[in-house]
Motif scaffolding. Structure first.
Motif, PDB file in Angstrom:
ATOM      1  N   SER A 145       0.842  -1.189   0.000  1.00 27.77           N
ATOM      2  CA  SER A 145       0.000   0.000   0.000  1.00 27.77           C
ATOM      3  C   SER A 145       0.879   1.240   0.000  1.00 27.77           C
ATOM      4  N   LYS A 149       0.303   3.766   1.999  1.00 31.20           N
ATOM      5  CA  LYS A 149       0.429   4.023   3.431  1.00 31.20           C
ATOM      6  C   LYS A 149       0.727   2.694   4.105  1.00 31.20           C
ATOM      7  N   LYS A 194      -0.149  -0.267   5.915  1.00 34.29           N
ATOM      8  CA  LYS A 194      -1.392  -0.982   6.207  1.00 34.29           C
ATOM      9  C   LYS A 194      -1.069  -2.436   6.492  1.00 34.29           C
ATOM     10  N   LYS A 195      -1.986  -3.072   7.222  1.00 36.42           N
ATOM     11  CA  LYS A 195      -1.825  -4.479   7.540  1.00 36.42           C
ATOM     12  C   LYS A 195      -3.108  -5.223   7.202  1.00 36.42           C
ATOM     13  N   LYS A 209      -7.130  -4.800   3.902  1.00 36.24           N
ATOM     14  CA  LYS A 209      -5.964  -4.124   4.468  1.00 36.24           C
ATOM     15  C   LYS A 209      -6.418  -2.788   5.053  1.00 36.24           C
ATOM     16  N   PHE A 210      -5.945  -2.530   6.266  1.00 36.48           N
ATOM     17  CA  PHE A 210      -6.298  -1.329   7.012  1.00 36.48           C
ATOM     18  C   PHE A 210      -5.041  -0.712   7.595  1.00 36.48           C
ATOM     19  N   GLU A 211      -5.100   0.592   7.872  1.00 41.01           N
ATOM     20  CA  GLU A 211      -4.036   1.190   8.665  1.00 41.01           C
ATOM     21  C   GLU A 211      -4.061   0.491  10.024  1.00 41.01           C
TER      22      GLU A 211
END
Length: 186
Positions: free
Chosen positions: A96, A98, A100-101, A127-129
């Motif tokens: 990403s 940014k 993200k996981k 995937k999210f911050e």
């Protein structure tokens, strides 16, 4: 007044997720070595295949070094043991712009000698911050560990809010083969 109620609600949600994080924190049940061993025990299912690797040959010793390094990319976020089953939430950095996981919720069982006898990836998140991944991942993990229905969080049911990427209407986890597959019936 509305602002105060909103702040109380937000504070309550944060306390709730902190409680879940503390309740299921891996260090409450496992040593650091046991956490690493848990990831390594499951990495050939949890992780991606190596170059020239297939589902049929991924256990070949030639791939040991690849999987040992790949296991280091994963973080054990939560762990819980109940009725002979172990539940865990593992995350890794996802590609990403940014940081993200993506997180995976797993239900498994090991024999007394440590061999994996049951393995199921119950869900994989979008995937999210990191703060959002932890909040949503731990909420889903809590529901999974309690045996609650996760279908309201599937993509086809969650509306505009993202939680679970898989399973969905097309992709499911095949427990026998221990991998994600596409539903051919559709």
């Amino acid at each position: 007044m509305k602002r105060i109620l909103f702040l109380i609600l937000v504070f309550g949600v944060l306390l709730s997720s902190c409680g879940q994080a503390d309740k299921y924190h891996p260090s409450k049940s496992l040593t650091t070595e046991e956490q690493q061993a848990l990831i390594y025990t499951t990495i050939r299912y949890l992780g991606h295949l190596p170059k020239r690797g297939t589902h049929e040959n991924k256990f070949d010793p030639a791939f040991d070094e690849f999987y040992t390094k790949l296991a280091l990319d994963y973080t054990l976020e939560a762990y819980y043991k109940k009725d002979g089953f172990e539940y865990f939430l593992a995350s890794r950095i996802a590609p990403s712009l940014k940081v993200k996981k993506v997180a995976v919720g797993v239900k498994m069982k090991r024999s007394p000698d440590g061999q994996l006898v049951y393995y199921e990836e119950v869900f994989r998140t979008w995937k999210f911050e990191i703060p959002e991944m932890l909040e949503k991942g731990l909420m889903l993990f809590d529901k999974m560990a309690k045996g609650e229905d996760l279908s309201p969080y599937f993509p086809q049911n969650s509306g505009e809010v993202e939680y679970i990427e898989f399973p969905d209407e097309k992709v499911y986890f095949d427990v026998e083969e221990k991998r994600w597959k596409i539903n051919d019936v559709l």
